[in-house]
Write an enzyme that holds these catalytic residues in place. Structure first.
Site, short mmCIF file in Angstrom:
data_model
loop_
_atom_site.label_atom_id
_atom_site.label_comp_id
_atom_site.label_asym_id
_atom_site.label_seq_id
_atom_site.Cartn_x
_atom_site.Cartn_y
_atom_site.Cartn_z
N ASP A 192 22.46 -22.88 -24.33
CA ASP A 192 21.61 -22.57 -23.19
C ASP A 192 20.16 -22.34 -23.64
O ASP A 192 19.90 -21.55 -24.55
CB ASP A 192 22.14 -21.31 -22.48
N CYS A 251 27.16 -17.61 -18.26
CA CYS A 251 27.22 -18.85 -19.04
C CYS A 251 27.73 -20.01 -18.19
O CYS A 251 28.80 -19.93 -17.57
CB CYS A 251 28.13 -18.66 -20.25
N ARG A 256 17.86 -20.76 -22.40
CA ARG A 256 17.32 -19.43 -22.11
C ARG A 256 17.73 -18.39 -23.15
O ARG A 256 17.40 -17.20 -23.01
CB ARG A 256 17.79 -18.97 -20.73
N CYS A 289 25.29 -20.01 -27.78
CA CYS A 289 25.36 -21.03 -26.74
C CYS A 289 24.11 -21.90 -26.78
O CYS A 289 23.02 -21.45 -27.14
CB CYS A 289 25.50 -20.37 -25.37
N HIS A 306 26.59 -15.16 -23.64
CA HIS A 306 25.66 -14.59 -22.67
C HIS A 306 26.29 -14.57 -21.29
O HIS A 306 27.14 -15.40 -20.95
CB HIS A 306 24.33 -15.37 -22.65
#
Length: 208
Positions: free
Chosen positions: A44, A101, A46, A42, A98
């Site tokens: 993302d 999400c 993080r 992803c 994750h």
């Protein structure tokens, strides 16, 4: 006038630290790229792929998009997969989602989000097909996290069904696909037990 000077300063510090601990790092890195792993994850911020699994630059080939999707009309993802399998000869393709999400969460919501709703349509399809999976969960967070898991499983299947992987397996190239999910809250990975390395194993996963 320079912008984002802090990031350039961070870069110089990083180079200095690397060079002190490993003086030949950059000279060796420039010679070749020879990773054994492709990470499909992803976007993302993080979820930093290399750091999560403790690998250095050059050891992990990476493709990231919103909600770690493998869509058969996405030439970007397919081009990365083909290059990884046919040129770099990676041995492992890791699909890593994750929990929590944002893309999966958006797919669950009833309001529209614009262009990205077209991208997330596949996740809504998973939810509709696997509706019974959610009946045991009492909270929205639990349902979201279960859909994050189901999305990973679906993307493992999608990777296995690409012509790239199918042709690799036909020529007896060793390529194993793994489905993992990452917990931002504690930093730990979970194996979704969806590892496949042949059309027969893919067929068994399709039937689950």
């Amino acid at each position: 006038m320079k912008t984002l000077s802090l990031l350039f300063e961070n870069n110089r510090k990083w180079v200095s630290q690397i060079s002190q601990t490993n003086p030949t790092f950059f000279s060796r890195l420039v010679q070749q790229q020879n990773p054994e792993y492709l990470w499909i994850g992803c976007s993302d911020s993080r979820v930093p792929a290399n750091e999560i699994i403790g690998l250095l630059p050059g050891e992990l080939f990476v493709h990231r998009n919103v909600a770690n999707l493998v869509i058969h009309t996405d030439m970007n993802c397919l081009s990365v997969l083909q290059y990884a399998v046919e040129i770099l000869k990676v041995k492992h393709v890791i699909v890593c989602g994750h929990y929590g999400c944002g893309g999966v969460k958006a797919a669950l919501e009833t309001q529209t989000h614009g262009l990205i709703d077209n991208w997330l349509r596949q996740i809504r399809d998973i939810q509709q097909r696997r509706g019974n999976d959610f009946s045991q969960f009492s909270t929205a967070e639990e349902r979201l996290n279960r859909l994050c898991e189901l999305n990973v499983i679906e993307q493992v299947k999608n990777v296995g069904n690409t012509t790239i992987i199918q042709e690799a397996w036909q020529r007896d190239q060793v390529v194993t696909i793994h489905g993992w999910i990452y917990s931002i809250s504690d930093g730990l990975l979970k194996d979704m037990d969806t590892t496949i390395s042949s059309t027969a194993e893919l067929a068994r996963l399709e039937n689950l």
